[in-house]
Design a protein around this motif. Sequence first.
Motif, PDB file in Angstrom:
ATOM      1  N   ILE A   1       0.850  -1.192   0.000  1.00  0.00           N
ATOM      2  CA  ILE A   1       0.000   0.000   0.000  1.00  0.00           C
ATOM      3  C   ILE A   1       0.884   1.239   0.000  1.00  0.00           C
ATOM      4  O   ILE A   1       1.562   1.535   0.977  1.00  0.00           O
ATOM      5  CB  ILE A   1      -0.946  -0.004   1.221  1.00  0.00           C
ATOM      6  CG1 ILE A   1      -1.871  -1.219   1.154  1.00  0.00           C
ATOM      7  CG2 ILE A   1      -1.754   1.291   1.285  1.00  0.00           C
ATOM      8  CD1 ILE A   1      -2.745  -1.403   2.386  1.00  0.00           C
TER       9      ILE A   1
ATOM     10  N   ILE B   1      -2.777   6.322  -0.994  1.00  0.00           N
ATOM     11  CA  ILE B   1      -4.014   6.323  -0.216  1.00  0.00           C
ATOM     12  C   ILE B   1      -5.053   7.233  -0.862  1.00  0.00           C
ATOM     13  O   ILE B   1      -4.762   8.374  -1.221  1.00  0.00           O
ATOM     14  CB  ILE B   1      -3.761   6.824   1.221  1.00  0.00           C
ATOM     15  CG1 ILE B   1      -2.596   6.074   1.860  1.00  0.00           C
ATOM     16  CG2 ILE B   1      -5.034   6.700   2.059  1.00  0.00           C
ATOM     17  CD1 ILE B   1      -2.817   4.590   2.009  1.00  0.00           C
TER      18      ILE B   1
ATOM     19  N   TYR C   1      -1.072  10.348   6.607  1.00  0.00           N
ATOM     20  CA  TYR C   1      -0.506   9.453   5.600  1.00  0.00           C
ATOM     21  C   TYR C   1       0.683  10.083   4.885  1.00  0.00           C
ATOM     22  O   TYR C   1       1.678   9.408   4.598  1.00  0.00           O
ATOM     23  CB  TYR C   1      -1.581   9.043   4.602  1.00  0.00           C
ATOM     24  CG  TYR C   1      -2.585   8.050   5.158  1.00  0.00           C
ATOM     25  CD1 TYR C   1      -2.169   6.840   5.701  1.00  0.00           C
ATOM     26  CD2 TYR C   1      -3.948   8.316   5.124  1.00  0.00           C
ATOM     27  CE1 TYR C   1      -3.084   5.927   6.216  1.00  0.00           C
ATOM     28  CE2 TYR C   1      -4.879   7.405   5.633  1.00  0.00           C
ATOM     29  CZ  TYR C   1      -4.431   6.214   6.176  1.00  0.00           C
ATOM     30  OH  TYR C   1      -5.338   5.305   6.684  1.00  0.00           O
TER      31      TYR C   1
ATOM     32  N   VAL D   1      -0.920  10.547  -1.403  1.00  0.00           N
ATOM     33  CA  VAL D   1      -2.331  10.713  -1.060  1.00  0.00           C
ATOM     34  C   VAL D   1      -3.074  11.337  -2.228  1.00  0.00           C
ATOM     35  O   VAL D   1      -2.661  12.375  -2.755  1.00  0.00           O
ATOM     36  CB  VAL D   1      -2.506  11.595   0.196  1.00  0.00           C
ATOM     37  CG1 VAL D   1      -3.981  11.930   0.426  1.00  0.00           C
ATOM     38  CG2 VAL D   1      -1.925  10.892   1.416  1.00  0.00           C
TER      39      VAL D   1
ATOM     40  N   VAL E   1      -5.306   4.127  -6.596  1.00  0.00           N
ATOM     41  CA  VAL E   1      -5.049   4.061  -5.147  1.00  0.00           C
ATOM     42  C   VAL E   1      -4.997   2.608  -4.683  1.00  0.00           C
ATOM     43  O   VAL E   1      -5.582   1.715  -5.300  1.00  0.00           O
ATOM     44  CB  VAL E   1      -6.107   4.851  -4.335  1.00  0.00           C
ATOM     45  CG1 VAL E   1      -6.149   6.305  -4.785  1.00  0.00           C
ATOM     46  CG2 VAL E   1      -7.485   4.207  -4.431  1.00  0.00           C
TER      47      VAL E   1
ATOM     48  N   PHE F   1      -5.516   1.868  -1.207  1.00  0.00           N
ATOM     49  CA  PHE F   1      -6.276   1.776   0.042  1.00  0.00           C
ATOM     50  C   PHE F   1      -7.139   3.034   0.119  1.00  0.00           C
ATOM     51  O   PHE F   1      -6.661   4.125  -0.218  1.00  0.00           O
ATOM     52  CB  PHE F   1      -5.322   1.718   1.240  1.00  0.00           C
ATOM     53  CG  PHE F   1      -5.969   1.533   2.589  1.00  0.00           C
ATOM     54  CD1 PHE F   1      -6.104   0.263   3.139  1.00  0.00           C
ATOM     55  CD2 PHE F   1      -6.413   2.621   3.332  1.00  0.00           C
ATOM     56  CE1 PHE F   1      -6.682   0.086   4.392  1.00  0.00           C
ATOM     57  CE2 PHE F   1      -6.988   2.455   4.581  1.00  0.00           C
ATOM     58  CZ  PHE F   1      -7.120   1.188   5.128  1.00  0.00           C
TER      59      PHE F   1
ATOM     60  N   GLN G   1      -9.574   5.583   2.478  1.00  0.00           N
ATOM     61  CA  GLN G   1     -10.051   6.028   3.788  1.00  0.00           C
ATOM     62  C   GLN G   1     -11.250   6.936   3.527  1.00  0.00           C
ATOM     63  O   GLN G   1     -11.119   8.065   3.070  1.00  0.00           O
ATOM     64  CB  GLN G   1      -8.942   6.780   4.535  1.00  0.00           C
ATOM     65  CG  GLN G   1      -9.252   7.050   5.987  1.00  0.00           C
ATOM     66  CD  GLN G   1      -9.088   5.817   6.857  1.00  0.00           C
ATOM     67  OE1 GLN G   1      -8.058   5.136   6.787  1.00  0.00           O
ATOM     68  NE2 GLN G   1     -10.080   5.513   7.671  1.00  0.00           N
TER      69      GLN G   1
ATOM     70  N   GLN H   1       2.036   1.717   9.884  1.00  0.00           N
ATOM     71  CA  GLN H   1       2.108   3.175   9.736  1.00  0.00           C
ATOM     72  C   GLN H   1       2.268   3.898  11.071  1.00  0.00           C
ATOM     73  O   GLN H   1       2.253   5.132  11.121  1.00  0.00           O
ATOM     74  CB  GLN H   1       0.844   3.691   9.019  1.00  0.00           C
ATOM     75  CG  GLN H   1       0.613   3.100   7.655  1.00  0.00           C
ATOM     76  CD  GLN H   1       1.858   3.103   6.790  1.00  0.00           C
ATOM     77  OE1 GLN H   1       2.582   4.093   6.719  1.00  0.00           O
ATOM     78  NE2 GLN H   1       2.121   1.969   6.135  1.00  0.00           N
TER      79      GLN H   1
END
Length: 316
Positions: A5, A8, A24, A31, A83, A85, A87, A174
């Motif tokens: 990963i 994000i 992140y 990101v 991406v 992952f 959120q 992380q």
Amino acid sequence: MATDIRKIGIVGTGTIGASWAAFYLSRGLDVAATDPADGAEGRLRAYVDTALAEISEHGLLQPGSESAQLTFDSDLGSGLAGVDFVQENGPERIDIKHSLLQSIETAVGPDVIIASSSSGLKVSDMQEAMSAPERMILGHPFNPPHVVPLVEVAGGTKTSEDVVARTLSFYQAQGKVPVHLRKEMKGHIANRIQAAVVREVFYLVQEGVASVEDIDKALSQGPGLRWAVLGQFVNSSLGGGPGGFKAMMSKFAPALEAWWADLGTITTASDELVTNISDQLDAIFAEHSSDKIAAARDQVVFSTIKAKLAEPDLPY
């Protein structure tokens, strides 16, 4: 694997989403953020700049953070391209979650985990409208995510065990402190504990036991200091001395049971009570800027986290 990963997707860039983005980026991850609101990109970048400066000031930037990239697109489909992952930080309404999660799973690859920051909704309810519900999971932070390490992880009835394991591993890698809910509950863990405390402090104000300021002092200058280092169970065990938790309970169980029986049964935050508390808070904020208090709080939390990381004998 957590190491796979690298990019994000942040869906929704309000306070929680922006803070997640900063976190992140501070870990050296790219990101890609998306939010359709007018002016969202400007607000996001301003927040991230400030948050990263705070993180850097305390020496908590991950090596490689300087090269991490923040991109923004108001269109969700193009914004989430590539991406690894997601959120999700959308409004706390089940109908909006259903629509949003459907859009997200259409926009991302089939193996991308979709984690929701929902503070109270159950994953099982949120994943009902998804075509691939097995990859949807709870990743609820404590605000602000770029400061506070806690993240609560829970699968729904259709979430795969592999996704649960991968998500826990990812957050751990992380630098987050993930906790795993083995049973879904409204409000999860931390908010339920917080709600229990809030109910009692509201009750104490309602009963005229003490002022808002003195109740907050009792919390922040008493148990709050210990809770910032260790949880209730380990603190209780330490309070029992050599005999540990059982010794503690043998001494204090009768008193504890009596206090439980006497706790407030308040079920409604009446207008009168809310006004009473608000008026007292106004007096406090008249002397101390709320922005400065929040900034000072975050500075102390950062310092506490650094101090805890330097103590190898703490269990968590």
